[in-house]
Write a protein that holds these residues in place. Structure first.
Motif, mmCIF file in Angstrom:
data_model
loop_
_atom_site.group_PDB
_atom_site.id
_atom_site.type_symbol
_atom_site.label_atom_id
_atom_site.label_comp_id
_atom_site.label_asym_id
_atom_site.label_seq_id
_atom_site.Cartn_x
_atom_site.Cartn_y
_atom_site.Cartn_z
ATOM 1 N N TYR A 5 52.651 46.096 24.008
ATOM 2 C CA TYR A 5 51.427 45.314 23.821
ATOM 3 C C TYR A 5 50.514 45.881 22.730
ATOM 4 C CZ TYR A 5 53.056 43.395 28.226
ATOM 5 O OH TYR A 5 53.819 42.827 29.211
ATOM 6 N N ASP A 6 50.842 47.064 22.235
ATOM 7 C CA ASP A 6 50.087 47.648 21.119
ATOM 8 C C ASP A 6 50.527 47.062 19.775
ATOM 9 O OD1 ASP A 6 48.772 49.323 22.910
ATOM 10 O OD2 ASP A 6 50.228 50.938 22.644
ATOM 11 N N LEU A 7 51.609 46.303 19.784
ATOM 12 C CA LEU A 7 52.193 45.795 18.538
ATOM 13 C C LEU A 7 51.653 44.422 18.157
ATOM 14 C CD1 LEU A 7 55.837 46.854 19.305
ATOM 15 C CD2 LEU A 7 54.408 47.784 17.487
ATOM 16 N N THR A 8 51.681 44.172 16.869
ATOM 17 C CA THR A 8 51.326 42.869 16.314
ATOM 18 C C THR A 8 52.509 42.389 15.494
ATOM 19 O OG1 THR A 8 48.989 43.446 16.237
ATOM 20 C CG2 THR A 8 49.696 41.651 14.823
ATOM 21 N N VAL A 9 52.844 41.123 15.627
ATOM 22 C CA VAL A 9 53.926 40.506 14.851
ATOM 23 C C VAL A 9 53.306 39.432 13.963
ATOM 24 C CG1 VAL A 9 55.710 41.058 16.546
ATOM 25 C CG2 VAL A 9 54.452 38.905 16.760
ATOM 26 N N LYS A 10 54.133 38.814 13.142
ATOM 27 C CA LYS A 10 53.624 37.773 12.249
ATOM 28 C C LYS A 10 54.214 36.425 12.608
ATOM 29 C CE LYS A 10 52.561 40.678 8.341
ATOM 30 N NZ LYS A 10 52.881 41.050 6.990
ATOM 31 N N LYS A 11 53.340 35.437 12.674
ATOM 32 C CA LYS A 11 53.780 34.056 12.852
ATOM 33 C C LYS A 11 54.474 33.598 11.569
ATOM 34 C CE LYS A 11 49.799 32.774 15.719
ATOM 35 N NZ LYS A 11 48.679 31.817 15.800
ATOM 36 N N PRO A 12 55.154 32.449 11.594
ATOM 37 C CA PRO A 12 55.826 31.972 10.375
ATOM 38 C C PRO A 12 54.891 31.855 9.164
ATOM 39 C CG PRO A 12 56.582 30.724 12.251
ATOM 40 C CD PRO A 12 55.452 31.603 12.743
ATOM 41 N N ASN A 13 53.610 31.585 9.407
ATOM 42 C CA ASN A 13 52.646 31.471 8.300
ATOM 43 C C ASN A 13 52.046 32.828 7.923
ATOM 44 O OD1 ASN A 13 50.890 32.024 10.373
ATOM 45 N ND2 ASN A 13 49.783 30.085 10.245
ATOM 46 N N ASN A 14 52.613 33.893 8.474
ATOM 47 C CA ASN A 14 52.203 35.287 8.241
ATOM 48 C C ASN A 14 50.879 35.679 8.897
ATOM 49 O OD1 ASN A 14 54.388 36.532 6.972
ATOM 50 N ND2 ASN A 14 53.879 35.506 5.049
ATOM 51 N N GLU A 15 50.315 34.809 9.725
ATOM 52 C CA GLU A 15 49.137 35.198 10.507
ATOM 53 C C GLU A 15 49.574 36.203 11.565
ATOM 54 O OE1 GLU A 15 46.822 32.157 12.448
ATOM 55 O OE2 GLU A 15 46.819 30.913 10.629
ATOM 56 N N PRO A 16 48.739 37.196 11.849
ATOM 57 C CA PRO A 16 49.099 38.169 12.885
ATOM 58 C C PRO A 16 49.020 37.558 14.284
ATOM 59 C CG PRO A 16 46.927 38.661 11.983
ATOM 60 C CD PRO A 16 47.469 37.508 11.195
ATOM 61 N N LYS A 17 49.896 38.042 15.156
ATOM 62 C CA LYS A 17 49.904 37.620 16.564
ATOM 63 C C LYS A 17 50.087 38.882 17.404
ATOM 64 C CE LYS A 17 50.670 34.717 20.106
ATOM 65 N NZ LYS A 17 49.568 34.035 20.738
ATOM 66 N N SER A 18 49.104 39.190 18.217
ATOM 67 C CA SER A 18 49.180 40.375 19.065
ATOM 68 C C SER A 18 50.118 40.109 20.241
ATOM 69 C CB SER A 18 47.796 40.728 19.594
ATOM 70 O OG SER A 18 47.901 41.755 20.561
ATOM 71 N N LEU A 19 50.997 41.055 20.510
ATOM 72 C CA LEU A 19 51.865 40.901 21.674
ATOM 73 C C LEU A 19 51.079 41.081 22.973
ATOM 74 C CD1 LEU A 19 55.211 42.528 20.499
ATOM 75 C CD2 LEU A 19 54.578 40.113 20.606
ATOM 76 N N LYS A 20 49.858 41.566 22.865
ATOM 77 C CA LYS A 20 48.984 41.654 24.041
ATOM 78 C C LYS A 20 48.757 40.260 24.633
ATOM 79 C CE LYS A 20 45.067 44.284 25.663
ATOM 80 N NZ LYS A 20 45.883 44.993 26.635
ATOM 81 N N ASP A 21 48.871 39.228 23.789
ATOM 82 C CA ASP A 21 48.728 37.849 24.261
ATOM 83 C C ASP A 21 49.795 37.485 25.287
ATOM 84 O OD1 ASP A 21 46.626 37.689 22.481
ATOM 85 O OD2 ASP A 21 47.714 36.465 21.022
ATOM 86 N N TYR A 22 50.885 38.253 25.339
ATOM 87 C CA TYR A 22 51.985 37.967 26.270
ATOM 88 C C TYR A 22 51.977 38.898 27.473
ATOM 89 C CZ TYR A 22 53.705 35.118 22.444
ATOM 90 O OH TYR A 22 53.822 34.160 21.464
ATOM 91 N N GLU A 23 50.937 39.695 27.610
ATOM 92 C CA GLU A 23 50.855 40.617 28.735
ATOM 93 C C GLU A 23 50.951 39.832 30.042
ATOM 94 O OE1 GLU A 23 48.371 44.693 29.603
ATOM 95 O OE2 GLU A 23 47.475 43.170 28.312
ATOM 96 N N GLY A 24 51.729 40.365 30.985
ATOM 97 C CA GLY A 24 51.915 39.709 32.274
ATOM 98 C C GLY A 24 53.052 38.703 32.289
ATOM 99 N N LYS A 25 53.681 38.491 31.143
ATOM 100 C CA LYS A 25 54.818 37.564 31.049
ATOM 101 C C LYS A 25 56.127 38.360 31.011
ATOM 102 C CE LYS A 25 52.354 33.771 29.896
ATOM 103 N NZ LYS A 25 52.452 32.467 30.489
ATOM 104 N N VAL A 26 57.211 37.721 31.412
ATOM 105 C CA VAL A 26 58.545 38.259 31.181
ATOM 106 C C VAL A 26 58.945 37.795 29.784
ATOM 107 C CG1 VAL A 26 60.969 38.132 31.883
ATOM 108 C CG2 VAL A 26 59.163 38.278 33.622
#
Length: 159
Positions: A5-26
């Motif tokens: 959850y400390d990581l950030t990935v990039k959406k197809p448009n290169n906007e950042p997306k925090s994996l923290k947004d998926y906390e609590g999900k499988v």
């Protein structure tokens, strides 16, 4: 870094997306390719997503061109291909490298947490990593493992 959850990935448009947004999900995290013999696995991945998304499953697809250049150069072609041919609605992200010095930090983390049979490097497209609701990388599946073979493990984590 101690958590996925400390990581950030990039959406197809290169906007950042925090994996923290998926906390609590499988999470089922997959390196994908559009022009690979294993590409039909998109169908099985989408079936899992349709069946379990409301129960807390997220499938995260990361196009990769490191294995015999089996991905489109243009990410828009990749996402369009996945949607038109396989009905993909799960999140797809910007193209990444999964091995080498330029490996995306997410895949460096996943490989550190779950090494492969012989080494940590990813051998091919459609290597899959299963992450529990607390962010622990529990399983790594070989590219040839069909998504349907992972269903039982997903069900256990979803409860």
């Amino acid at each position: 870094m101690s958590s996925i959850y400390d990581l950030t990935v990039k959406k197809p448009n290169n906007e950042p997306k925090s994996l923290k947004d998926y906390e609590g999900k499988v999470l089922l995290i997959v390196n994908t390719a559009s022009k690979c013999g294993l590409t039909p696995q998109f169908k099985g991945l989408q079936e899992l997503y349709n069946k379990y998304q409301e129960k807390g499953l997220e499938i995260l697809g990361f196009p990769c061109d490191q294995f015999m250049n089996q991905e489109f150069d243009d990410i828009e072609k990749t996402t369009e291909f996945c949607q038109l041919n396989y009905g993909v609605t799960f999140p797809m992200f910007a193209k990444v490298n999964v091995n080498g010095d330029s490996a995306d930090p997410l895949f460096a983390f996943l490989k550190k947490e779950k090494k492969g049979l012989l080494a940590s490097n990813i051998k091919w497209n459609f290597t899959k990593f299963l992450v529990d609701r607390e962010g622990n990388v529990l399983e790594r599946y070989a590219p040839t493992v069909e998504p349907s073979k992972i269903e039982e493990d997903i069900e256990k984590l979803l409860g």
